[in-house]
Each structure stands twice: as structure tokens, then as C-alpha cells.
Design an enzyme around this catalytic site. Structure first.
Site, mmCIF file in Angstrom:
data_model
loop_
_atom_site.group_PDB
_atom_site.id
_atom_site.type_symbol
_atom_site.label_atom_id
_atom_site.label_comp_id
_atom_site.label_asym_id
_atom_site.label_seq_id
_atom_site.Cartn_x
_atom_site.Cartn_y
_atom_site.Cartn_z
ATOM 1 N N ASN A 9 7.318 7.913 4.803
ATOM 2 C CA ASN A 9 7.875 6.658 5.306
ATOM 3 C C ASN A 9 8.239 5.827 4.089
ATOM 4 O O ASN A 9 7.361 5.270 3.434
ATOM 5 C CB ASN A 9 6.828 5.934 6.175
ATOM 6 C CG ASN A 9 7.302 4.542 6.594
ATOM 7 O OD1 ASN A 9 8.463 4.190 6.393
ATOM 8 N ND2 ASN A 9 6.398 3.760 7.166
ATOM 9 N N LYS A 11 9.671 3.075 3.962
ATOM 10 C CA LYS A 11 9.672 1.628 4.231
ATOM 11 C C LYS A 11 10.986 1.039 3.692
ATOM 12 O O LYS A 11 12.001 1.729 3.740
ATOM 13 C CB LYS A 11 8.420 0.987 3.643
ATOM 14 C CG LYS A 11 7.163 1.741 4.112
ATOM 15 C CD LYS A 11 5.887 1.027 3.851
ATOM 16 C CE LYS A 11 4.728 1.857 4.405
ATOM 17 N NZ LYS A 11 3.452 1.196 4.296
ATOM 18 N N HIS A 98 4.895 0.576 13.897
ATOM 19 C CA HIS A 98 4.186 0.534 12.613
ATOM 20 C C HIS A 98 3.488 -0.829 12.479
ATOM 21 O O HIS A 98 4.009 -1.847 12.942
ATOM 22 C CB HIS A 98 5.174 0.749 11.456
ATOM 23 C CG HIS A 98 4.483 0.999 10.160
ATOM 24 N ND1 HIS A 98 3.921 -0.012 9.414
ATOM 25 C CD2 HIS A 98 4.218 2.144 9.496
ATOM 26 C CE1 HIS A 98 3.356 0.519 8.332
ATOM 27 N NE2 HIS A 98 3.524 1.824 8.361
ATOM 28 N N GLU A 100 3.291 -2.795 10.129
ATOM 29 C CA GLU A 100 4.095 -3.827 9.451
ATOM 30 C C GLU A 100 5.073 -4.476 10.430
ATOM 31 O O GLU A 100 5.372 -5.666 10.315
ATOM 32 C CB GLU A 100 4.827 -3.201 8.248
ATOM 33 C CG GLU A 100 3.834 -2.920 7.121
ATOM 34 C CD GLU A 100 4.188 -1.753 6.221
ATOM 35 O OE1 GLU A 100 5.321 -1.265 6.264
ATOM 36 O OE2 GLU A 100 3.285 -1.317 5.475
ATOM 37 N N GLU A 169 -3.108 4.871 11.611
ATOM 38 C CA GLU A 169 -2.917 4.188 10.338
ATOM 39 C C GLU A 169 -3.807 2.945 10.303
ATOM 40 O O GLU A 169 -3.382 1.864 10.746
ATOM 41 C CB GLU A 169 -1.453 3.767 10.178
ATOM 42 C CG GLU A 169 -0.489 4.929 10.138
ATOM 43 C CD GLU A 169 0.721 4.635 9.254
ATOM 44 O OE1 GLU A 169 1.075 5.498 8.477
ATOM 45 O OE2 GLU A 169 1.277 3.529 9.337
ATOM 46 N N GLY A 175 -1.276 0.809 1.875
ATOM 47 C CA GLY A 175 -0.808 0.196 0.634
ATOM 48 C C GLY A 175 -1.896 -0.476 -0.169
ATOM 49 O O GLY A 175 -1.600 -1.235 -1.099
ATOM 50 N N SER A 213 -2.650 5.139 2.377
ATOM 51 C CA SER A 213 -3.002 5.524 1.005
ATOM 52 C C SER A 213 -3.312 7.009 0.860
ATOM 53 O O SER A 213 -4.163 7.389 0.058
ATOM 54 C CB SER A 213 -4.157 4.658 0.481
ATOM 55 O OG SER A 213 -3.781 3.296 0.447
HETATM 56 P P1 13P Z 1 0.825 3.953 2.115
HETATM 57 O O1 13P Z 1 0.784 5.467 2.018
HETATM 58 O O2 13P Z 1 1.695 3.332 1.075
HETATM 59 O O3 13P Z 1 -0.555 3.370 2.190
HETATM 60 O O4 13P Z 1 1.538 3.613 3.504
HETATM 61 C C1 13P Z 1 1.106 4.249 4.653
HETATM 62 C C2 13P Z 1 2.032 3.909 5.746
HETATM 63 O O5 13P Z 1 2.098 2.774 6.169
HETATM 64 C C3 13P Z 1 2.884 4.985 6.270
HETATM 65 O O6 13P Z 1 3.560 4.599 7.415
#
Ligand code: 13P
Length: 252
Positions: A9, A11, A98, A100, A169, A175, A213
């Protein structure tokens, strides 16, 4: 035996030149691997780059996904991108709900369910994200939070639908460099599968990915858990060498 899925992903990252270099670097890194991974691999990119990536990935084993979709078909929804547009641009999957989007775009369970429902009647594979915050975990609410988020999705799910992918997640792991331990991930994944089995006939065949992560170092211990069927990778998917290491960790 469920085939593992490693999905990147990106982002809100990428540019036309970054994307071209990424595909070149990915192909080079894969061609240098002595062993081949059995995992399916996907990359979910920002919508404006789907068309370019679809061209760049022609003939490759790498599937293409989007990161969000409108719940509406078409019409006066300024800024939205529809399912048929994603299909037209070559996407085979879409991330929905997600954390976010839930945190910064006010997406709630009802909106997530609408998007899942719409996606079910398209050709795309919905990758539905669930997860608890740090406060919720500390308060012992992990299972109830997951159950509520999942119920909204299961309510719109046909028991015979086979393309659903769920991504666990934990918000506190995204992150942050903090990762759920393999045991913590397994416990939640097993819970999700048990919940799914109350609605779908395919709970044992559906993939449940871990995201938060995941990196080249911790991937193999997470992916060796019986109910962890792959990963949804943010930061580490932007670095082709790291992404390929995770793919290899999934194949062994
Ligand atoms: P990270 O791997 O950067 O922690 O992000 C995970 C994520 O949100 C994947 O959708």
C-alpha cells in the site's frame, strides 16, 4: 492451504518517475532471487497512477490495486473515483476502510459497508481493513472493536462470496515501528476467521492479512502464524529490496 498474498500500500506516495523506477527495481530484485516465492503479490497505488502502473505491469505477475473507491456508481460526486473507473484503469483490487480514511476522512462502518457492497458486485477484490487503537487495546476492547467493524461488513456479505480479503491493521502499529507480536496477530486473526465463519461458507479459504510496520526483519515470524495469510505493507513496500524480502519470507 491458503496461498499467501503480499500487498503493498503505497499510500500517498509515488510520481511517474518513481513508479517507473520502482517497477524496474522490483523486476531486477525478483530476477536475482535464487528461490521463487509461492505468494501472490499486489501493489496498491494512488488512483492517478493506476493507468501508468497497469501499462508498466503488463505481462508481470504483480496485480494492481487501488486504495479507496466511491460507494456511488456515477454522477455528481466531485472528487470521487468509481468502481467502473478503477476497473477501466486496470485495478483488480481495492483497499476499503483503511484506518487513515476512517481517521482523516470520517469513514465509518456504514460507509465502509456501502463500499464493500458496491465492490462485491464489481470484478474487484475488496481488501477490508479493521483494527483497534492503542487505547482500545489497553482497555481490553480489541475483540469488541474488531467484531463491530466486521459485523458491518458481514451484514452486506453474500455467504458464497469468495473474493473478500480482510486486513487486520492495529492502528497503533501503522507507521510507528511498533508491530503486533506474532502471537497477538494470530490471536486476532483466529478471532476474525471465527467471526467470518458465522456468515460466510468460505471462512477457511478467505485470506486475512496483517498490516502495521511489517518489514523484512519481522515478516517471516508474522507470516508463519497459521491464520496470517499475508501482509498489507506500507512503508516497506516503497523500497523494492525490502518488499522483495517480504515476498520471499511469505513463500517459505
Ligand atoms: P506501515 O507498513 O507503513 O506501518 O503501514 C501499514 C499500512 O497501513 C498498510 O495499509
Amino acid at each position: 492451504m491458503r496461498q499467501k498474498l503480499i500487498a503493498g500500500n503505497w499510500k500517498m506516495n509515488g510520481s511517474r518517475s518513481f513508479n517507473a523506477n520502482w517497477v524496474k527495481g522490483f523486476n531486477e530484485a525478483m530476477s536475482q532471487c535464487v528461490t521463487q516465492s509461492q505468494a501472490a503479490v499486489m501493489v496498491c497505488v494512488p488512483s492517478p497512477y493506476l493507468s501508468q502502473m497497469s501499462d508498466l505491469l503488463k505481462g508481470s505477475q504483480l496485480a494492481l490495486g487501488a486504495q479507496d473507491v466511491s460507494a456511488f456508481d456515477k454522477g455528481a460526486y466531485t472528487g470521487e473515483v468509481s468502481l467502473s473507473m478503477l476497473e477501466d484503469l486496470g485495478a483488480q483490487a481495492v483497499i476499503i476502510g483503511h484506518s487513515e480514511r476512517r481517521a482523516y476522512h470520517a469513514e465509518n462502518d456504514a460507509m465502509v459497508a456501502k463500499k464493500v457492497k458496491a465492490t462485491i458486485s464489481s470484478s474487484l477484490m475488496p481488501i477490508v481493513c479493521l483494527g483497534e487503537t492503542q487505547e482500545q487495546r489497553l482497555a481490553g476492547q480489541t475483540q469488541s472493536v474488531i467484531a463491530t467493524q466486521l459485523k458491518a461488513v458481514m451484514d452486506v456479505l453474500d455467504p458464497d462470496f469468495e473474493r473478500l480479503v480482510v486486513a487486520y491493521e492495529p492502528v497503533w502499529a501503522i507507521g510507528t515501528g511498533l508491530t503486533a507480536s506474532p502471537e497477538q496477530a494470530q490471536e486476532v486473526h483466529a478471532f476474525i476467521r471465527e467471526q467470518l465463519s458465522q456468515k460466510t461458507r468460505h471462512a477457511n479459504a478467505l485470506k486475512i492479512l496483517y498490516g502495521g510496520s511489517m518489514n523484512a526483519q519481522n515478516a517471516s515470524s508474522l507470516l508463519s502464524q497459521p491464520d496470517v495469510d499475508g501482509g498489507l505493507i506500507g512503508g516497506a513496500s516503497l523500497v523494492t529490496q525490502d518488499f522483495v524480502k517480504i515476498i520471499l519470507a511469505a513463500g517459505i
